[in-house]
Design an enzyme around this catalytic site. Sequence first.
Site, short mmCIF file in Angstrom:
data_model
loop_
_atom_site.label_atom_id
_atom_site.label_comp_id
_atom_site.label_asym_id
_atom_site.label_seq_id
_atom_site.Cartn_x
_atom_site.Cartn_y
_atom_site.Cartn_z
CG LEU A 175 11.50 -9.57 8.80
CD1 LEU A 175 12.94 -9.71 9.32
CD2 LEU A 175 10.53 -9.48 9.97
CG PHE A 176 6.87 -6.09 5.49
CD1 PHE A 176 6.44 -7.06 4.62
CD2 PHE A 176 6.37 -6.09 6.78
CE1 PHE A 176 5.51 -8.03 5.02
CE2 PHE A 176 5.44 -7.03 7.19
CZ PHE A 176 5.01 -8.00 6.31
CB CYS A 177 12.56 -3.43 2.60
SG CYS A 177 12.87 -4.59 1.25
CB ALA A 178 10.81 -1.83 7.58
CG HIS B 129 16.02 -1.92 4.92
ND1 HIS B 129 16.13 -3.24 4.52
CD2 HIS B 129 15.74 -1.97 6.25
CE1 HIS B 129 15.95 -4.04 5.55
NE2 HIS B 129 15.71 -3.31 6.62
#
Length: 461
Positions: free
Chosen positions: A409-412, A164
């Site tokens: 979701l791992f900032c992606a 992100h």
Amino acid sequence: MSTSLVSAPALVSPPALVSAPPLVSAPGTPTGVAPTGVAAPTPATPVGSTPAGCGSTATGPLGVLGVPGQVNLDYAATAPCARAAADAVAELLPWYGSVHRGAGALSRRSTLAYERARQDVGDFLGVRPDDHVVFTRNTTDALNLLARALPPGTRVVTFAAEHHANLLPWPTGTVRLPVPGSAGDAVRAVDAALRELRRGSGGGAPILVAVTGASNVTGECWPIAELARVAHAHGARIALDAAQLAPHAELDVTALTVDYLALSGHKLYAPFGIGVLAGRADWLDAAPPYLAGGGATLGVGAATHDVRWADGPGRHEAGTPNLLGAVALAAVCTALAEADRAAQYAHEQALLARLRSGLAALPDVAELRTFEADAPRVGIVSFVVAGRESAAVAADLAQHWQLGLRDGLFCAHPLARRLLAEAATRSGRRDLPPTALRASIGLGSTVAHVDRLLTALAATR
């Protein structure tokens, strides 16, 4: 590199910081040894005891701090503190004072330490002589700074595969390319996008290509040198999100020919709230300051907006700078520059291969990936356990196995959701959860740590 060094007072010995030589090796294809199997599972160790070979002993400058018995496999979120960073901060703390704002011995010592840190970080990154090295809070902050510094009318090209931090700061009109299926597809997609933009803009508008060096979801390495070559062939610039690549591979801004590079100290074993934006000075010097305030000015008049802004890194470093963060990061950069990076890389690749082959042997586990299975990657693996919610698996690993992983979701989000759907298609499973688990390794990671995770997953299916 643009810096503003000051002389240390004669009565004060300079900080124990040494300029590191520039690194000239660009990241290449991993050559680590791939183990053929995984050690047989061992019985679970009760909570409260220390598993053999687990925990970290912080010996040497690149030893990492940790808690005995706790196995940290979450380096991609925040890496543990290196001994070099902790020692550098402890050494400077008695002399801690204002930077660029005083004539006393403490202030002069602190100012020298801060500017030497800038020089050391720049040397570690192999920046060009006229580049700026701006200290920020983290990679997100650095990329937001760059987004604010873009010349008017700049078009940005990036991928839906980005964190992100490299998706959200860019202006309206940014071209977001689909997730590529291979490194070659990424290069071809950028080439096609730039051709189209040049056709539509009359050829003169500024363009920035913003890409990751290594995915925070899959660890896969992107073809940065090739993307830079294509960008420059079309008169565009390229910014590298090196948050995940810098801890694992040697970087050289000059050799890679990238125009800007952003990284985070907390992912590079220096967890003191520091980040870096390094790169071309012209856009940064022409842009309004990222923050308006003390330290960013040459002079302020009586009239409203009668301000002369500074050039150089200080233009975008208003306020009291993060001296301890800068010194900690520089100490780690120096220690890494003096270390055997090839040996570190080979060790990590062996652990990574052991982890991936072990996960592949578990029938209910599916790995997430963007490129082909043997694509170059750093020590990051994301996966799902069929029939189990990832948050529940992570909680179980933490409670019963003293293992720290990331779930979510791992900032992606766009990338992670796509890869989860593709994993379901490849595996033929309809019971994959909507979020994933991520194991990541680095300095201090051992075979025992990897095997403990594989043992735990086999036991908790």
